[in-house]
Every structure is written in C-alpha cells, then in structure tokens.
Design a protein around this motif. Structure first.
Motif, mmCIF file in Angstrom:
data_model
loop_
_atom_site.group_PDB
_atom_site.id
_atom_site.type_symbol
_atom_site.label_atom_id
_atom_site.label_comp_id
_atom_site.label_asym_id
_atom_site.label_seq_id
_atom_site.Cartn_x
_atom_site.Cartn_y
_atom_site.Cartn_z
ATOM 1 N N LEU A 176 -58.561 125.964 -0.338
ATOM 2 C CA LEU A 176 -57.520 126.858 0.165
ATOM 3 C C LEU A 176 -57.958 128.311 0.046
ATOM 4 C CD1 LEU A 176 -54.728 127.603 1.203
ATOM 5 C CD2 LEU A 176 -53.841 127.297 -1.122
ATOM 6 N N LEU A 177 -58.521 128.672 -1.088
ATOM 7 C CA LEU A 177 -58.990 130.052 -1.262
ATOM 8 C C LEU A 177 -60.041 130.404 -0.218
ATOM 9 C CD1 LEU A 177 -59.258 130.279 -5.146
ATOM 10 C CD2 LEU A 177 -57.554 131.378 -3.683
ATOM 11 N N SER A 178 -60.970 129.492 0.018
ATOM 12 C CA SER A 178 -62.002 129.758 1.014
ATOM 13 C C SER A 178 -61.395 129.953 2.396
ATOM 14 C CB SER A 178 -63.018 128.612 1.042
ATOM 15 O OG SER A 178 -63.882 128.692 -0.078
ATOM 16 N N ALA A 179 -60.370 129.172 2.700
ATOM 17 C CA ALA A 179 -59.684 129.331 3.987
ATOM 18 C C ALA A 179 -59.018 130.705 4.081
ATOM 19 C CB ALA A 179 -58.652 128.227 4.173
ATOM 20 N N LEU A 180 -58.465 131.167 2.978
ATOM 21 C CA LEU A 180 -57.841 132.500 2.966
ATOM 22 C C LEU A 180 -58.871 133.603 3.088
ATOM 23 C CD1 LEU A 180 -55.072 131.959 0.250
ATOM 24 C CD2 LEU A 180 -54.735 132.260 2.720
#
Length: 298
Positions: A176-180
């Motif tokens: 999720l962090l990478s997507a953000l």
C-alpha cells in the motif's frame, strides 16, 4: 448502543465541534495519531501535505483493524465475525451507505472497542478519488486475512505459514505504501522488496512481543524454531527492506520508512544483547540519526 450514539462517538476526534473549522483534515486526525503511535507519528507529520492525509488515514484504518484482532476481551468468534463484516463492507469499495454499515457493524461491541476502531467509519471517508479506494481495498484485505488467522487460532505450522502471516499483517502495508509513493510522485519500487520491508518490521515485533503473545496463548515461532532462527528470518527480511530503501529518494518518504526500519534494527540488536526493548534515549538517538542523514542508513 444506538447507532446515533456510536456515530457521535466515532466522529468526535475527526469532527469535534470545539476544533477550528479552518483546520485541515490532517490536523484533525493528529489527536488520534498521537494516541495510537509513537513510532509513526513523527514520520507521518514530516510527509508532504498531499501524502500526510492518505498515509495517516491508512495507518489509522489498519490500526483500527489490528485493535480488533488483538483485543483481549473479545472472543474469537466475535473477532472473526466483526473482521469479516468490516472486510466485506470495505471490500465493495467506496459506496453510499458504507459509513452507516460500518457503524452498525461496530455498534454491538462499541463499549469494548478503542477509539481508533470506533473512528473507522469516519476515517474511511477521508482521501481523494484515487487514494480512498486504495486504502479501502487494503483495509478490507487485511480485515479478512486477520479473520482467517483468528479463526485458525494464529497457528503457525512452518516457515510458509510465517511468511503468509507476516505478509497478511505487514507485507500488505508495504504494498500500500508503495502504491501511495507511486501516486504521489511516480516513485517505482519492487513488490517483493516492499513486502520484505513490511515483513522486517513484523518479524522484529514477533521477537519483541513473544512473551506478551504467549500470555494470550499465541506463538508465531514455527515449531522447532528458537530465537536464533527467528533472528535469521528477521535479518533476511531486513536485507530486503534495505534493498527497498534504495528506490526511495532522500527526503520525507525515505525518512518515513527509515525511522521504523532503523528502530526495528536497533531493537533486534538490544534484544540480542539481553535487553527487552530500546530505552527512550536510544529511540531518540536512532530517530535523530535518521533525520540527520535524510533517511540514509548510517
């Protein structure tokens, strides 16, 4: 508790009438962040404005779910049913009536749930048209995964199970962090390394919290594993996390990841030396070192 009473309670932190109506959403979630995390509060506050809200929202939503899984006074059947219901609601994506559905789901246990969990119906309303569905999907996936682990009594049979558990509760967060990061400025990372970043933090948590977990009848060490075996597992994940960091430019995003990562590394070292956890001064020293280096490992 009536739904209207629950609504008032879960929205209090996010929409308190005593707050300045000119305050940003980021400022309004600050009290909730302060009450739930010492590790992530500072790095979230140091993020650029556009990232602070979705990352803060994501952290709090996932923490709300985690509080259900870890709750000492909720039976397993209650945990499973509640996590499944929340996961099903959020799994449909942002939709009309979702807030009321979540309020009803949480209502039966409202007297026993912590503030961050009761704030979930209000928290999921935050975010942009792009980031909101991302947070909903990740929170739904984690809720359903945690329901599965609760249902099986958190039994870890082997390393494959350990990999699955650390992915479900932390590797998903890395994704999720990478997507953000990608949404914010186009930063590209590798999924396996993002998962390793999350797993590294979780592996150290497992080592640090083993005694507390044992008190509730849970052991995340695979059968036959001693502490040295789990240390080796954690270090393999830390190596993946270090590789992940190389994709992040020097600055707030890298700092955000580096602070919990270096605290985990330091925690592993002190436990190996016979101490239970980092002292406050040691934590402050690690954070200061990370900030001074712009998130670069020293």
């Amino acid at each position: 508790m009536m739904v209207i009473d629950l609504e008032r309670k879960c929205r209090r932190v996010l929409d308190d009438s005593s707050m300045d109506r000119g305050m940003s959403v980021q400022d309004r979630i600050l009290p909730l962040l302060e009450s739930t995390s010492r590790t992530f509060l500072l790095p979230i506050l140091r993020l650029p404005d556009a990232l602070r809200e979705p990352v803060g929202q994501a952290y709090l939503c996932l923490r709300a779910i985690d509080e259900i899984e870890d709750h000492e006074n909720l039976g397993i059947e209650t945990k499973v049913a509640l996590l499944q219901e929340v996961g099903a609601i959020l799994g449909k994506g942002p939709h009309e009536g979702a807030v009321e559905e979540l309020e009803r789901a949480l209502g039966a246990e409202a007297a026993r749930l912590p503030e961050v969990t009761l704030a979930l119906p209000a928290l999921v309303e935050l975010g942009t048209k792009v980031t909101k569905p991302m947070v909903w999907a990740s929170t739904a996936e984690m809720a359903l995964a945690m329901a599965g682990w609760a249902e099986r009594g958190w039994r870890i049979a082997d390393e494959d199970d350990l990999d699955q558990y650390t992915f479900d509760v932390a590797g998903r967060v890395g994704l999720l962090l990478s997507a953000l990061w990608r949404w914010f400025d186009g930063t590209e990372t590798k999924n396996d390394l993002a998962i390793g970043f999350g797993r590294a933090l979780q592996a150290v948590n497992i080592i640090r919290n083993r005694r507390d977990d044992a008190h509730r009848g849970v052991d995340f060490f695979p059968p036959g594993w001693d502490e040295s075996a789990m240390f080796r597992y954690a270090r393999r994940q830390l190596a993946m996390a270090d590789a992940y960091m190389e994709y992040l430019a020097v600055g707030p995003v890298r700092e955000f990841c580096a602070i919990p990562l270096e605290l985990a590394r330091a925690t592993l070292a002190v436990i190996e030396n016979g101490h239970e956890k980092l002292s406050r001064s040691e934590v402050e020293a690690v954070v200061s070192r990370v900030l001074a280096a712009g998130g670069i490992k020293s």
